[in-house]
Motif scaffolding. Structure first.
Motif, mmCIF file in Angstrom:
data_model
loop_
_atom_site.group_PDB
_atom_site.id
_atom_site.type_symbol
_atom_site.label_atom_id
_atom_site.label_comp_id
_atom_site.label_asym_id
_atom_site.label_seq_id
_atom_site.Cartn_x
_atom_site.Cartn_y
_atom_site.Cartn_z
ATOM 1 N N TYR A 283 67.368 31.658 88.820
ATOM 2 C CA TYR A 283 65.922 31.675 88.608
ATOM 3 C C TYR A 283 65.649 31.310 87.165
ATOM 4 C CZ TYR A 283 65.543 33.974 93.090
ATOM 5 O OH TYR A 283 65.611 34.243 94.428
ATOM 6 N N ASP B 87 65.593 39.191 96.626
ATOM 7 C CA ASP B 87 65.746 40.492 97.278
ATOM 8 C C ASP B 87 66.762 41.285 96.461
ATOM 9 O OD1 ASP B 87 66.262 42.704 98.823
ATOM 10 O OD2 ASP B 87 66.672 41.581 100.656
ATOM 11 N N ARG C 272 59.780 38.674 91.179
ATOM 12 C CA ARG C 272 58.471 38.006 91.255
ATOM 13 C C ARG C 272 58.588 36.631 91.896
ATOM 14 N NH1 ARG C 272 57.294 40.326 85.942
ATOM 15 N NH2 ARG C 272 58.350 38.537 85.078
ATOM 16 N N LYS C 273 59.760 36.028 91.785
ATOM 17 C CA LYS C 273 59.977 34.685 92.332
ATOM 18 C C LYS C 273 60.673 34.717 93.690
ATOM 19 C CE LYS C 273 59.953 32.734 87.757
ATOM 20 N NZ LYS C 273 60.662 32.054 86.704
ATOM 21 N N GLY C 274 60.871 35.924 94.264
ATOM 22 C CA GLY C 274 61.379 36.005 95.631
ATOM 23 C C GLY C 274 62.763 36.594 95.828
#
Length: 76
Positions: free
Chosen positions: A53, A26, A22-24
């Motif tokens: 994160y 991959d 959700r925060k980017g």
């Protein structure tokens, strides 16, 4: 005492991945490594660089276990 005893691993690492995605993050290029009270850490599969994160637990230890507890569970 081991240097890794204070690290935390999640019982369910899927939560760590969902939060980081959700925060980017991959998810095809990173693997989950461990957590602390405030962050989840992931390592890039090619560069071996770490990224972190902020985790949803905010310091609450629910569903988190220390590495020492994890090793104990693994040996049973």
């Amino acid at each position: 005492m081991c240097v890794f005893d204070n690290l935390i691993v999640r019982d369910d690492i899927e939560q760590a991945f969902c939060n980081a995605i959700r925060k980017g993050l991959d998810s095809n290029k990173y693997m989950y490594m461990h957590s602390t009270r405030w962050f989840d850490y992931f390592k890039h599969i090619d560069t071996r660089g770490y990224t972190k994160y902020f985790n949803l637990f905010g310091g609450i230890k629910n569903n988190l276990i220390t590495m020492k507890e994890h090793r104990s569970k693994s040996l049973v």
